[in-house]
Design a protein around this motif. Structure first.
Motif, mmCIF file in Angstrom:
data_model
loop_
_atom_site.group_PDB
_atom_site.id
_atom_site.type_symbol
_atom_site.label_atom_id
_atom_site.label_comp_id
_atom_site.label_asym_id
_atom_site.label_seq_id
_atom_site.Cartn_x
_atom_site.Cartn_y
_atom_site.Cartn_z
ATOM 1 N N ASP A 111 0.973 -1.377 0.068
ATOM 2 C CA ASP A 111 0.114 -0.030 -0.010
ATOM 3 C C ASP A 111 0.788 1.088 0.007
ATOM 4 O O ASP A 111 0.268 2.432 -0.169
ATOM 5 N N LYS A 112 2.360 1.265 0.237
ATOM 6 C CA LYS A 112 2.875 2.391 0.271
ATOM 7 C C LYS A 112 3.683 2.427 -0.923
ATOM 8 O O LYS A 112 3.796 1.959 -1.771
ATOM 9 N N SER A 113 4.069 3.909 -1.212
ATOM 10 C CA SER A 113 4.735 4.277 -2.533
ATOM 11 C C SER A 113 6.284 3.736 -2.192
ATOM 12 O O SER A 113 6.650 3.592 -1.302
ATOM 13 N N SER A 114 6.943 3.783 -3.436
ATOM 14 C CA SER A 114 8.389 3.618 -3.581
ATOM 15 C C SER A 114 9.058 4.615 -2.549
ATOM 16 O O SER A 114 10.032 4.119 -2.087
ATOM 17 N N ARG A 115 8.660 5.874 -2.693
ATOM 18 C CA ARG A 115 9.511 6.916 -2.031
ATOM 19 C C ARG A 115 9.347 6.552 -0.603
ATOM 20 O O ARG A 115 10.399 6.754 -0.054
ATOM 21 N N PHE A 116 8.339 6.094 -0.186
ATOM 22 C CA PHE A 116 8.297 6.091 1.136
ATOM 23 C C PHE A 116 8.914 4.887 1.713
ATOM 24 O O PHE A 116 9.690 4.514 2.772
ATOM 25 N N LYS A 144 17.979 15.457 -1.528
ATOM 26 C CA LYS A 144 17.171 15.288 -2.270
ATOM 27 C C LYS A 144 15.670 15.167 -2.077
ATOM 28 O O LYS A 144 14.775 15.853 -2.663
ATOM 29 N N GLN A 145 15.449 14.149 -1.133
ATOM 30 C CA GLN A 145 14.288 13.723 -1.098
ATOM 31 C C GLN A 145 13.504 14.645 -0.095
ATOM 32 O O GLN A 145 12.492 14.606 -0.003
ATOM 33 N N ARG A 146 14.018 15.311 0.804
ATOM 34 C CA ARG A 146 13.412 16.239 1.712
ATOM 35 C C ARG A 146 12.330 15.589 2.602
ATOM 36 O O ARG A 146 11.132 16.110 2.459
ATOM 37 N N TYR A 147 12.712 14.545 3.157
ATOM 38 C CA TYR A 147 11.815 13.844 3.943
ATOM 39 C C TYR A 147 11.300 14.840 5.155
ATOM 40 O O TYR A 147 12.118 15.504 5.650
ATOM 41 N N THR A 148 10.185 14.783 5.334
ATOM 42 C CA THR A 148 9.445 15.632 6.427
ATOM 43 C C THR A 148 9.620 14.923 7.803
ATOM 44 O O THR A 148 9.516 13.626 7.965
ATOM 45 N N THR A 149 9.047 15.646 8.947
ATOM 46 C CA THR A 149 8.919 15.201 10.376
ATOM 47 C C THR A 149 7.925 14.036 10.337
ATOM 48 O O THR A 149 8.188 13.004 10.978
ATOM 49 N N GLU A 150 6.927 14.558 9.613
ATOM 50 C CA GLU A 150 5.789 13.689 9.527
ATOM 51 C C GLU A 150 6.113 12.342 8.862
ATOM 52 O O GLU A 150 5.763 11.357 9.182
ATOM 53 N N GLU A 151 6.937 12.335 8.009
ATOM 54 C CA GLU A 151 7.415 11.254 7.049
ATOM 55 C C GLU A 151 8.094 10.198 7.922
ATOM 56 O O GLU A 151 7.826 8.906 8.006
ATOM 57 N N PHE A 152 9.006 10.902 8.601
ATOM 58 C CA PHE A 152 9.980 10.048 9.731
ATOM 59 C C PHE A 152 9.093 9.471 10.561
ATOM 60 O O PHE A 152 9.307 8.131 10.896
ATOM 61 N N THR A 153 8.034 10.197 11.036
ATOM 62 C CA THR A 153 7.033 9.405 12.202
ATOM 63 C C THR A 153 6.492 8.532 11.509
ATOM 64 O O THR A 153 6.192 7.395 12.287
ATOM 65 N N GLN A 154 5.833 8.602 10.479
ATOM 66 C CA GLN A 154 5.038 7.528 9.763
ATOM 67 C C GLN A 154 6.030 6.433 9.407
ATOM 68 O O GLN A 154 5.453 5.065 9.662
ATOM 69 N N ALA A 155 7.047 6.452 9.248
ATOM 70 C CA ALA A 155 8.038 5.236 8.784
ATOM 71 C C ALA A 155 8.539 4.604 10.344
ATOM 72 O O ALA A 155 8.477 3.498 9.995
ATOM 73 N N TRP A 156 8.773 5.236 11.195
ATOM 74 C CA TRP A 156 9.095 4.797 12.603
ATOM 75 C C TRP A 156 7.659 3.989 12.828
ATOM 76 O O TRP A 156 7.829 2.597 13.434
ATOM 77 N N GLU A 157 6.364 4.260 12.823
ATOM 78 C CA GLU A 157 5.348 3.780 13.190
ATOM 79 C C GLU A 157 5.083 2.474 12.494
ATOM 80 O O GLU A 157 4.984 1.626 12.721
ATOM 81 N N MET A 158 5.662 2.576 10.701
ATOM 82 C CA MET A 158 5.356 1.359 10.045
ATOM 83 C C MET A 158 6.509 0.349 10.462
ATOM 84 O O MET A 158 6.279 -0.925 10.597
#
Length: 166
Positions: A111-116, A144-158
């Motif tokens: 369900d997740k994107s390649s970027r994520f 260059k990806q400029r990951y956001t704080t929210e993306e890091f949070t979602q990644a840790w949750e995953m």
């Protein structure tokens, strides 16, 4: 040797079609990192963890007709789609794979994107560091990806969710 090929075929029998070479690489790496016994070796590369072994294995499986590779031309690149063929399914039935059930983990990743998935895989690659160090390392190697704080949070949750799934 053929067991590793069969494990990849088993992956496709569970997930169906995977769109994108990067997504395939990251899914196998993340599953491997969460305890699924895939044996491909990974090194850090442009898009995070990358396995030359997996690329070669996929090429062999496609050449044997066990996995279908469909190319879709996009405006500036080619998108690859992979799925198990009937021949691949027949070959797979000749094996008794000793693999845990990872269907739920694979479904979460599909369900997740390649970027994520690139973010999650890169974070897992540096898992020996603490959380803050991991995030700083990712920002350094992937500016260059400029990951956001929210993306890091979602990644840790995953990552936590994958550890809990059986």
């Amino acid at each position: 040797m053929l067991n590793n090929h069969a494990r990849i075929l088993g992956f496709f029998s569970q997930v169906g079609e995977v769109t994108g070479r990067k997504k395939l690489q990251k899914m196998i790496y993340i599953l491997q990192s969460s305890g699924v016994p895939f044996e491909e070796k990974y090194q850090f590369h442009f898009y995070g963890p990358y396995s030359e072994e997996l690329s070669l294995r996929m090429e062999e499986l496609c050449n044997l007709g066990f996995v279908a590779e469909m190319k879709e031309e996009k405006s500036s690149y080619i998108q690859y789609h992979y799925c198990l063929t009937d021949q691949g399914q027949d070959f797979l039935q000749q094996f008794s794979l000793d693999m845990p059930d990872y269907q739920k983990k694979a479904a979460v990743l599909m369900d997740k994107s390649s970027r994520f998935l690139e973010l999650v895989a890169t974070m897992l690659f540096f898992r020996d560091l603490n959380h803050n160090e991991v995030e700083e390392k990712v920002k350094k190697v992937k500016p260059k990806q400029r990951y956001t704080t929210e993306e890091f949070t979602q990644a840790w949750e995953m990552i936590d969710k994958l550890r809990q799934l059986h």
